[in-house]
Design a protein around this motif. Structure first.
Motif, PDB file in Angstrom:
ATOM      1  N   ASP A  65       0.868  -1.175   0.000  1.00  0.00           N
ATOM      2  CA  ASP A  65       0.000   0.000   0.000  1.00  0.00           C
ATOM      3  C   ASP A  65       0.906   1.226   0.000  1.00  0.00           C
ATOM      4  OD1 ASP A  65      -1.400   2.201   0.823  1.00  0.00           O
ATOM      5  OD2 ASP A  65      -2.413   1.220   2.505  1.00  0.00           O
ATOM      6  N   TYR A  66       0.680   2.140  -0.957  1.00  0.00           N
ATOM      7  CA  TYR A  66       1.593   3.286  -1.085  1.00  0.00           C
ATOM      8  C   TYR A  66       1.617   4.179   0.154  1.00  0.00           C
ATOM      9  CZ  TYR A  66       3.277   2.510  -5.782  1.00  0.00           C
ATOM     10  OH  TYR A  66       3.935   1.988  -6.869  1.00  0.00           O
ATOM     11  N   GLY A  71       6.292  10.253   3.205  1.00  0.00           N
ATOM     12  CA  GLY A  71       7.397  11.070   3.723  1.00  0.00           C
ATOM     13  C   GLY A  71       8.788  10.499   3.482  1.00  0.00           C
ATOM     14  N   ALA A  72       8.932   9.531   2.585  1.00  0.00           N
ATOM     15  CA  ALA A  72      10.262   8.940   2.362  1.00  0.00           C
ATOM     16  C   ALA A  72      11.240  10.005   1.866  1.00  0.00           C
ATOM     17  CB  ALA A  72      10.166   7.807   1.344  1.00  0.00           C
ATOM     18  N   ASP A  73      12.502   9.901   2.353  1.00  0.00           N
ATOM     19  CA  ASP A  73      13.557  10.826   1.914  1.00  0.00           C
ATOM     20  C   ASP A  73      14.152  10.370   0.582  1.00  0.00           C
ATOM     21  OD1 ASP A  73      13.792  12.549   4.382  1.00  0.00           O
ATOM     22  OD2 ASP A  73      14.039  10.534   5.240  1.00  0.00           O
ATOM     23  N   VAL A  74      14.227   9.054   0.416  1.00  0.00           N
ATOM     24  CA  VAL A  74      14.756   8.489  -0.828  1.00  0.00           C
ATOM     25  C   VAL A  74      13.811   7.382  -1.277  1.00  0.00           C
ATOM     26  CG1 VAL A  74      16.615   7.033  -1.791  1.00  0.00           C
ATOM     27  CG2 VAL A  74      17.205   9.008  -0.393  1.00  0.00           C
ATOM     28  N   VAL A  75      13.570   7.303  -2.580  1.00  0.00           N
ATOM     29  CA  VAL A  75      12.798   6.190  -3.150  1.00  0.00           C
ATOM     30  C   VAL A  75      13.661   5.545  -4.239  1.00  0.00           C
ATOM     31  CG1 VAL A  75      10.698   5.501  -4.363  1.00  0.00           C
ATOM     32  CG2 VAL A  75      10.616   7.423  -2.756  1.00  0.00           C
ATOM     33  N   ILE A  76      13.875   4.248  -4.125  1.00  0.00           N
ATOM     34  CA  ILE A  76      14.618   3.540  -5.180  1.00  0.00           C
ATOM     35  C   ILE A  76      13.632   2.601  -5.885  1.00  0.00           C
ATOM     36  CG2 ILE A  76      16.611   2.101  -5.766  1.00  0.00           C
ATOM     37  CD1 ILE A  76      17.960   2.998  -3.179  1.00  0.00           C
ATOM     38  N   GLU A 105       2.742   7.906  -9.701  1.00  0.00           N
ATOM     39  CA  GLU A 105       1.581   8.479  -9.005  1.00  0.00           C
ATOM     40  C   GLU A 105       1.685   8.267  -7.493  1.00  0.00           C
ATOM     41  OE1 GLU A 105      -1.784   6.811 -11.103  1.00  0.00           O
ATOM     42  OE2 GLU A 105      -1.093   7.870 -12.913  1.00  0.00           O
ATOM     43  N   GLY A 106       2.178   7.086  -7.099  1.00  0.00           N
ATOM     44  CA  GLY A 106       2.366   6.801  -5.658  1.00  0.00           C
ATOM     45  C   GLY A 106       3.366   7.761  -5.035  1.00  0.00           C
ATOM     46  N   ILE A 107       4.444   8.038  -5.748  1.00  0.00           N
ATOM     47  CA  ILE A 107       5.479   8.949  -5.226  1.00  0.00           C
ATOM     48  C   ILE A 107       4.927  10.374  -5.137  1.00  0.00           C
ATOM     49  CG2 ILE A 107       7.724  10.016  -5.749  1.00  0.00           C
ATOM     50  CD1 ILE A 107       8.573   7.314  -7.014  1.00  0.00           C
ATOM     51  N   LYS A 108       4.199  10.777  -6.195  1.00  0.00           N
ATOM     52  CA  LYS A 108       3.631  12.126  -6.230  1.00  0.00           C
ATOM     53  C   LYS A 108       2.743  12.367  -5.007  1.00  0.00           C
ATOM     54  CE  LYS A 108       1.440  14.799  -9.833  1.00  0.00           C
ATOM     55  NZ  LYS A 108       0.915  14.633 -11.172  1.00  0.00           N
ATOM     56  N   LYS A 109       1.953  11.350  -4.671  1.00  0.00           N
ATOM     57  CA  LYS A 109       0.987  11.498  -3.572  1.00  0.00           C
ATOM     58  C   LYS A 109       1.659  11.402  -2.200  1.00  0.00           C
ATOM     59  CE  LYS A 109      -3.594   9.972  -2.309  1.00  0.00           C
ATOM     60  NZ  LYS A 109      -4.377   8.759  -2.236  1.00  0.00           N
ATOM     61  N   HIS A 110       2.624  10.484  -2.066  1.00  0.00           N
ATOM     62  CA  HIS A 110       3.117  10.181  -0.712  1.00  0.00           C
ATOM     63  C   HIS A 110       4.556  10.595  -0.421  1.00  0.00           C
ATOM     64  CE1 HIS A 110      -0.505   7.943   0.279  1.00  0.00           C
ATOM     65  NE2 HIS A 110      -0.432   7.393  -0.922  1.00  0.00           N
ATOM     66  N   ALA A 111       5.362  10.844  -1.443  1.00  0.00           N
ATOM     67  CA  ALA A 111       6.764  11.191  -1.150  1.00  0.00           C
ATOM     68  C   ALA A 111       7.274  12.237  -2.147  1.00  0.00           C
ATOM     69  CB  ALA A 111       7.630   9.926  -1.197  1.00  0.00           C
ATOM     70  N   PRO A 112       6.545  13.381  -2.228  1.00  0.00           N
ATOM     71  CA  PRO A 112       6.895  14.375  -3.260  1.00  0.00           C
ATOM     72  C   PRO A 112       8.223  15.083  -3.012  1.00  0.00           C
ATOM     73  CG  PRO A 112       5.168  15.220  -1.825  1.00  0.00           C
ATOM     74  CD  PRO A 112       5.367  13.806  -1.420  1.00  0.00           C
ATOM     75  N   ASP A 113       8.773  14.945  -1.788  1.00  0.00           N
ATOM     76  CA  ASP A 113      10.051  15.617  -1.502  1.00  0.00           C
ATOM     77  C   ASP A 113      11.235  14.672  -1.607  1.00  0.00           C
ATOM     78  OD1 ASP A 113       8.778  18.045  -1.006  1.00  0.00           O
ATOM     79  OD2 ASP A 113       8.285  17.420   1.049  1.00  0.00           O
ATOM     80  N   ALA A 114      10.978  13.444  -2.048  1.00  0.00           N
ATOM     81  CA  ALA A 114      12.057  12.441  -2.058  1.00  0.00           C
ATOM     82  C   ALA A 114      13.054  12.661  -3.196  1.00  0.00           C
ATOM     83  CB  ALA A 114      11.447  11.048  -2.179  1.00  0.00           C
ATOM     84  N   ALA A 133       5.458  11.006 -14.625  1.00  0.00           N
ATOM     85  CA  ALA A 133       4.305  10.612 -13.805  1.00  0.00           C
ATOM     86  C   ALA A 133       4.383  11.199 -12.404  1.00  0.00           C
ATOM     87  CB  ALA A 133       4.217   9.085 -13.731  1.00  0.00           C
ATOM     88  N   ALA A 134       5.597  11.305 -11.847  1.00  0.00           N
ATOM     89  CA  ALA A 134       5.732  11.775 -10.463  1.00  0.00           C
ATOM     90  C   ALA A 134       5.667  13.298 -10.386  1.00  0.00           C
ATOM     91  CB  ALA A 134       7.048  11.273  -9.866  1.00  0.00           C
TER      92      ALA A 134
END
Ligand code: A3D
Length: 319
Positions: A65-66, A71-76, A105-114, A133-134
């Motif tokens: 679940d996204y 708030g993740a700092d980094v997404v790989i 879309e998941g990153i845009k919604k939940h980790a836009p500062d990553a 997409a992000a």
């Protein structure tokens, strides 16, 4: 100070290895994410139990679940389908583009500062699709390929010269895959460029040509041996080095798939170039001088990436 949070989208071979390395290095708390329910949870639990033995202090969790990447700092990102024997990276285009859309879309919604590192193939086109997409700033989204390609080149050179891998630097430019451009004159042993090492009779032009070709085919060589998947240890090490450069503001000079807006005479494309990676993400694109042959190879590589982006746009237009 709170620990960093690192989200790993895709919990397959590379995702699991990433989580292991991040734990061992104590880079931050880890959330493994995958659409295959149970896989990220199982790997996270297994890895968390290894922390008792290894003695590292990070939290590891798994999710499908996204919301878990909030708030993740980094997404790989390693989500997608890996290359099978006989399959080109480009065959993966259609499937992995739609995966990038959902991940973006998941990153845009939940980790836009990553800070986002994309690993999914075909790399240069996927990092472009993911960024689209992000909607993140271009300097916060990069692709991992050059660090791996140059690691392979360095390894082969250290074997050729029988010297420590630590004293070998190597340089590759361009897209990941057949169009990658290894640059022998910017590759050195303790600062001595390869053309000088040829003059010093440490090796020959023929051997360097063979090593360059083996570097280009580096991924396919491993796919051919494994038969059921592609390389994952060295790709994971490479992506973690990029995440570490960002989180620790190391300002490392690394070859990454970065967005070009005019540098090297290229605009609107992600392609492998040397960049400075620090707390600002891609802080600078390093523009090195290229001779005519290098420039021709680099532009061929850029055109290959542009072709893939064009194919994605065509697929979209048909929908
Ligand atoms: P694999 O072990 O198959 O893991 C991929 C994971 O992605 C699987 O667990 C899937 O369930 C998951 N997945 C699929 N679709 C989604 C989705 N929509 N959302 C979330 N997760 C999803 O592959 P791998 O870890 O070996 O490789 C991952 C990717 O990296 C592939 O595309 C490889 O081609 C690529 N790769 C790139 C390099 C570069 O140097 C650029 C090197 C090696 C592998």
């Amino acid at each position: 100070m709170a620990r960093n949070k690192i989200a790993l989208i895709g919990s397959g071979n590379i995702g699991g290895t990433l989580a292991h390395l991040i734990g061992l290095k104590e880079l931050g708390d880890v959330v493994l994410f995958d659409i295959a329910d149970g896989l990220p949870q199982g790997k996270a639990l297994d890895l968390a139990q290894s922390s008792s033995v290894e003695g590292f202090n990070v939290n590891l969790g798994g999710a499908s679940d996204y919301g878990a990447i909030e708030g993740a700092d980094v997404v790989i990102v390693t989500a997608g389908v890996p290359r099978k024997p006989g399959m080109s990276r480009d065959d993966l285009l259609g499937i992995n583009t739609s995966v990038m859309r959902s991940v973006g879309e998941g990153i845009k919604k939940h980790a836009p500062d990553a800070f986002v590192v994309c690993v999914t193939n075909p790399l240069d086109a996927m990092v472009w699709a993911l960024r689209e997409a992000a909607g993140l700033p271009h300097n916060k989204v990069v692709g991992m390929a050059g660090v791996l390609d140059s690691a392979r080149f360095r390894y082969f050179l250290s074997q050729e010269f029988n010297v420590s891998i630590e004293d070998v630097t190597a340089f590759v430019l361009g897209g990941h895959g057949d169009s990658m451009v290894p640059l022998p004159r910017y590759s050195t042993v303790a600062g001595i460029p390869l053309p000088d090492l040829i003059k010093m009779k440490w090796t020959t032009q023929e051997r360097i040509d063979e090593i360059v070709q083996r570097t280009r085919d580096g991924g396919a060589e491993i796919v051919g041996l494994l038969k059921t998947g592609s390389a994952f240890y060295a790709p994971a090490s490479s992506a973690v080095a990029m995440a570490e450069a960002y989180l620790r503001d190391q300002k490392r000079v690394m070859p990454c798939a970065a967005y070009l807006s005019g540098e090297y005479g290229v605009d609107g494309v992600y392609v492998g170039v040397p960049v400075v990676l620090g707390a600002g993400g891609v802080e600078r694109v390093v523009e090195i001088g290229l001779d005519e042959t290098e420039k021709t190879s680099f532009m061929k590589s850029v055109h290959a990436v542009e072709g893939l982006i064009g194919a994605i746009k065509e697929l979209d237009a048909k929908k």
